[in-house]
Design an enzyme around this catalytic site. Structure first.
Site, mmCIF file in Angstrom:
data_model
loop_
_atom_site.group_PDB
_atom_site.id
_atom_site.type_symbol
_atom_site.label_atom_id
_atom_site.label_comp_id
_atom_site.label_asym_id
_atom_site.label_seq_id
_atom_site.Cartn_x
_atom_site.Cartn_y
_atom_site.Cartn_z
ATOM 1 N N ARG A 93 0.858 -1.188 0.000
ATOM 2 C CA ARG A 93 0.000 0.000 0.000
ATOM 3 C C ARG A 93 0.897 1.242 0.000
ATOM 4 O O ARG A 93 1.362 1.670 1.044
ATOM 5 C CB ARG A 93 -0.893 -0.010 1.255
ATOM 6 C CG ARG A 93 -2.099 0.934 1.163
ATOM 7 C CD ARG A 93 -2.695 1.184 2.540
ATOM 8 N NE ARG A 93 -1.873 2.115 3.279
ATOM 9 C CZ ARG A 93 -1.764 2.155 4.607
ATOM 10 N NH1 ARG A 93 -2.429 1.298 5.361
ATOM 11 N NH2 ARG A 93 -0.982 3.033 5.208
ATOM 12 N N HIS A 129 -3.790 4.782 4.072
ATOM 13 C CA HIS A 129 -4.948 3.880 4.080
ATOM 14 C C HIS A 129 -6.130 4.542 3.373
ATOM 15 O O HIS A 129 -6.821 3.921 2.571
ATOM 16 C CB HIS A 129 -5.327 3.533 5.518
ATOM 17 C CG HIS A 129 -6.631 2.814 5.625
ATOM 18 N ND1 HIS A 129 -6.790 1.499 5.252
ATOM 19 C CD2 HIS A 129 -7.865 3.251 6.020
ATOM 20 C CE1 HIS A 129 -8.057 1.153 5.421
ATOM 21 N NE2 HIS A 129 -8.720 2.193 5.884
ATOM 22 N N TYR A 162 3.321 6.219 11.534
ATOM 23 C CA TYR A 162 3.491 4.866 12.077
ATOM 24 C C TYR A 162 4.364 3.928 11.229
ATOM 25 O O TYR A 162 4.549 2.785 11.600
ATOM 26 C CB TYR A 162 2.127 4.217 12.342
ATOM 27 C CG TYR A 162 1.208 4.155 11.122
ATOM 28 C CD1 TYR A 162 1.408 3.212 10.118
ATOM 29 C CD2 TYR A 162 0.128 5.025 10.986
ATOM 30 C CE1 TYR A 162 0.569 3.154 9.020
ATOM 31 C CE2 TYR A 162 -0.716 4.972 9.892
ATOM 32 C CZ TYR A 162 -0.495 4.035 8.907
ATOM 33 O OH TYR A 162 -1.312 3.972 7.816
HETATM 34 C C1 LIG Z 1 -14.797 -5.306 11.571
HETATM 35 C C2 LIG Z 1 -14.005 -4.041 11.381
HETATM 36 N N1 LIG Z 1 -12.959 -3.780 12.188
HETATM 37 C C3 LIG Z 1 -12.228 -2.662 11.994
HETATM 38 C C4 LIG Z 1 -12.549 -1.768 11.018
HETATM 39 C C5 LIG Z 1 -11.710 -0.508 10.776
HETATM 40 N N2 LIG Z 1 -10.916 -0.742 9.566
HETATM 41 C C6 LIG Z 1 -11.307 -0.253 8.367
HETATM 42 S S1 LIG Z 1 -10.272 -0.709 7.137
HETATM 43 C C7 LIG Z 1 -9.264 -1.525 8.220
HETATM 44 C C8 LIG Z 1 -8.015 -2.212 7.750
HETATM 45 C C9 LIG Z 1 -8.243 -3.132 6.633
HETATM 46 O O1 LIG Z 1 -7.017 -3.663 6.247
HETATM 47 P P1 LIG Z 1 -6.912 -4.712 5.120
HETATM 48 O O2 LIG Z 1 -7.945 -5.767 5.297
HETATM 49 O O3 LIG Z 1 -5.501 -5.157 5.053
HETATM 50 O O4 LIG Z 1 -7.321 -3.900 3.806
HETATM 51 P P2 LIG Z 1 -6.588 -2.647 3.161
HETATM 52 O O5 LIG Z 1 -7.240 -1.427 3.767
HETATM 53 O O6 LIG Z 1 -5.150 -2.731 3.490
HETATM 54 O O7 LIG Z 1 -6.858 -2.737 1.707
HETATM 55 C C10 LIG Z 1 -9.750 -1.458 9.508
HETATM 56 C C11 LIG Z 1 -9.091 -2.052 10.699
HETATM 57 C C12 LIG Z 1 -13.661 -2.072 10.205
HETATM 58 N N3 LIG Z 1 -14.022 -1.275 9.196
HETATM 59 N N4 LIG Z 1 -14.356 -3.217 10.376
#
Ligand SMILES: Cc1ncc(C[n+]2csc(CCOP(=O)(O)OP(=O)(O)O)c2C)c(N)n1
Ligand SMILES: [Mg+2]
Length: 399
Positions: free
Chosen positions: A295, A299, A308
């Protein structure tokens, strides 16, 4: 995982002597289950060269340029929409920058009629399959042309015409949906189609991923589970996400054939996803794919990763491992794309985004009455009363 991604298992090195004509994919598939889940399928070398006989079968100039166009479109669209967010014209944006090969390589392996169940970074899959840019932007603006009538936060598009299901913000809740759609297709005799369920690396730590993988392993519906491992889940690095050797290896425990591919190599992603889709169409069950990428952006527009993580690592991926640069080098090496054509294509795509944005910014907001649509077949009395009360108050306020 995050700190030291395993090096590519060069497809050439797994070819057997005298087996010159085997594609990289065929060579990869001859590995044992553990090696497929821990190696890394590559077709394009990092410098954008390849062995002619390692290429996907049937890959011609048209398809290769279509994939390149799709990747460049995602890049340009993300840049432009992120700029709009910074100008305060849209509320939120999440880019797929640096992940365009995983997005488009997998989209190119799908067929019309397949179901696409995305996470946050797969709008490019929908657009590659035929969702219009106008619809994507309408959703981000939440205007009257938005299929969701302005009810979702930005970057949650959907398009029934291409079976592109709206993402849920709750990480991984979409994976059981993808498996369920595939099970339903089989029950209904809707054969020869697949459902592809996307997730991030963080998504594979959620209970929903494990429940879905278990159903997929036991019932073997025509589903492809596709993880874009971009090595970060907001501020959580892959090393803190899981102690598993790789993400792909998690699939083995559920009886899923699990492949690990270089997610910045569009041809490797295309080959692996096409293999998984064709297998599912034949009725030979699900596959789990981990596409290893990075990435390179924040985010989302609400995040500042310099707080971080070591951004020198990011810079290395951004400048030296860019999937677009790698594919462009390969296309130009084949004589299929020159600098002038590339510049023309970028101009055309930029104009497309500018025009779509201008048109959708002119569209009105959804009518407030649509707020009570779509949930009940007949709008219940209490909702009608609340809506009428709101409309009365508004009339009094505005005279
Ligand atoms: C169940 C839940 N926990 C936490 C969040 C907050 N949150 C949104 S995106 C994210 C990280 C997602 O990471 P990843 O699955 O690696 O996808 P990426 O964003 O890197 O594409 C988090 C923790 C959420 N939306 N839903
Ligand atoms: Mg991630």
């Amino acid at each position: 995982m995050a700190a030291a991604p395993r090096l590519a298992q060069d497809a050439g090195s797994v070819k057997k002597k005298g087996d010159k004509r085997r594609s990289a994919m065929a060579a990869y598939l001859s590995l044992d289950e553990h090696a497929k889940a821990t190696g890394l399928l590559q077709v394009l070398r990092p410098d954008g060269t390849s062995d002619e006989d390692s290429l996907p079968s049937g890959l011609d100039k048209d398809l290769a340029l279509k994939m390149y166009r799709g990747m460049l479109q995602v890049r340009i669209m993300d840049e432009r929409l992120m700029a709009l967010q910074r100008q305060g014209r849209i509320g939120f944006y999440g880019e797929a920058r640096g992940q365009e090969a995983a997005v488009v390589g997998s989209a190119a392996a799908l067929r019309d009629g397949d179901w696409i169940v995305p996470a946050l970074r797969e709008a490019g899959v929908g657009i590659f399959r035929g969702m219009s840019l106008r619809q994507y932007i309408a959703q981000i603006l939440g205007n009257a042309s938005d299929n969701s009538k302005g009810r979702q936060m930005p970057c949650h598009p959907c398009d029934p015409t291409v079976n592109y299901v709206v993402m849920s913000s709750c990480v991984s809740t979409q994976i059981p949906h993808a498996v369920g759609i595939a099970m339903a297709m089989r029950l209904k005799g809707d054969i020869g189609k697949v459902a592809i369920g996307y997730m991030g690396d963080g998504g594979t730590s959620e209970g929903d991923f494990h429940a879905a993988a278990n159903f997929a392993g036991v019932f073997k519906p025509p589903v492809v589970l596709f993880c874009q491992n971009n090595q970060w889940a907001i501020s959580t690095p892959g090393t803190r996400q899981t102690a598993s050797q790789t993400v792909a290896i998690k699939g083995l425990a559920y009886g899923l054939e699990s492949l690990r591919v270089d997610g910045n190599d569009v041809l490797a992603v295309f080959e692996a996803t096409r293999y998984a889709c064709e297998k599912a169409r034949r009725g030979d069950g699900p596959t789990f794919i981990e596409a290893l990428t990075y990435r390179v952006s924040a985010h989302s527009s609400s995040d500042d990763p310099s707080r971080y993580r070591d951004e020198t690592v990011t810079l290395d991926w951004r400048t030296n491992k860019d999937p677009l640069v790698r594919f462009r080098k390969w296309l130009s090496g084949k004589g299929w794309l020159g600098d002038a054509e590339d510049a023309r294509l970028a101009e055309e795509l930029e104009a497309e985004v500018r025009e779509a944005t201008a048109a959708e910014e002119k569209a009105p907001l959804p009518d407030v009455g649509t707020m009570v649509d779509d949930v009940y077949e007949v709008v219940p009395r209490h909702l009608r009363e609340q809506l009428n009360q709101y409309l009365d108050d508004r009339r009094h306020q505005h005279g």
